[in-house]
Design a protein around this motif. Structure first.
Motif, mmCIF file in Angstrom:
data_model
loop_
_atom_site.group_PDB
_atom_site.id
_atom_site.type_symbol
_atom_site.label_atom_id
_atom_site.label_comp_id
_atom_site.label_asym_id
_atom_site.label_seq_id
_atom_site.Cartn_x
_atom_site.Cartn_y
_atom_site.Cartn_z
ATOM 1 N N THR A 199 6.892 81.017 -18.127
ATOM 2 C CA THR A 199 7.029 80.771 -19.559
ATOM 3 C C THR A 199 6.184 81.792 -20.319
ATOM 4 O OG1 THR A 199 5.197 79.195 -19.573
ATOM 5 C CG2 THR A 199 7.407 78.278 -19.266
ATOM 6 N N GLY A 200 6.451 81.895 -21.588
ATOM 7 C CA GLY A 200 5.627 82.727 -22.459
ATOM 8 C C GLY A 200 5.632 84.197 -22.089
ATOM 9 N N ASP A 201 4.449 84.791 -22.152
ATOM 10 C CA ASP A 201 4.311 86.227 -21.892
ATOM 11 C C ASP A 201 4.661 86.591 -20.447
ATOM 12 O OD1 ASP A 201 3.594 86.832 -24.480
ATOM 13 O OD2 ASP A 201 1.440 86.750 -24.078
ATOM 14 N N ALA A 202 4.360 85.720 -19.515
ATOM 15 C CA ALA A 202 4.691 85.993 -18.108
ATOM 16 C C ALA A 202 6.202 86.116 -17.936
ATOM 17 C CB ALA A 202 4.130 84.905 -17.204
ATOM 18 N N LYS A 218 8.370 87.018 -20.315
ATOM 19 C CA LYS A 218 8.781 88.263 -20.965
ATOM 20 C C LYS A 218 8.517 89.470 -20.075
ATOM 21 C CE LYS A 218 7.880 86.531 -25.610
ATOM 22 N NZ LYS A 218 7.039 86.674 -26.806
ATOM 23 N N ILE A 219 7.369 89.486 -19.425
ATOM 24 C CA ILE A 219 7.014 90.603 -18.545
ATOM 25 C C ILE A 219 7.935 90.633 -17.324
ATOM 26 C CG2 ILE A 219 5.207 91.483 -17.003
ATOM 27 C CD1 ILE A 219 3.179 90.446 -19.138
ATOM 28 N N ASP A 254 10.441 93.704 -16.434
ATOM 29 C CA ASP A 254 10.343 94.388 -15.139
ATOM 30 C C ASP A 254 11.671 94.333 -14.387
ATOM 31 O OD1 ASP A 254 7.712 95.040 -15.627
ATOM 32 O OD2 ASP A 254 6.890 93.413 -14.387
#
Length: 54
Positions: free
Chosen positions: A16-19, A21-22, A26
């Protein structure tokens, strides 16, 4: 296309969240480079294969 989408989303489960998105960014990068490599390979194969007789 489905294979590239599966590759792009292979590591997003449970994030979730920034993880998330990253991981998506990738995955998209890997899918992009695989598609680019496939295009280059296809172009090289087209240049090397003999011409079709008319």
């Amino acid at each position: 296309m489905a294979v590239l989408i599966a590759i792009a989303n292979r590591n997003v489960g449970g994030l979730t969240g920034d993880a998330l998105k990253i991981a998506v960014a990738d995955g998209i990068q890997v899918a992009f480079w695989l598609a680019a490599a496939g295009i280059v390979f296809s172009l090289l194969a087209a240049m090397v294969l003999p011409e079709k007789p008319k």
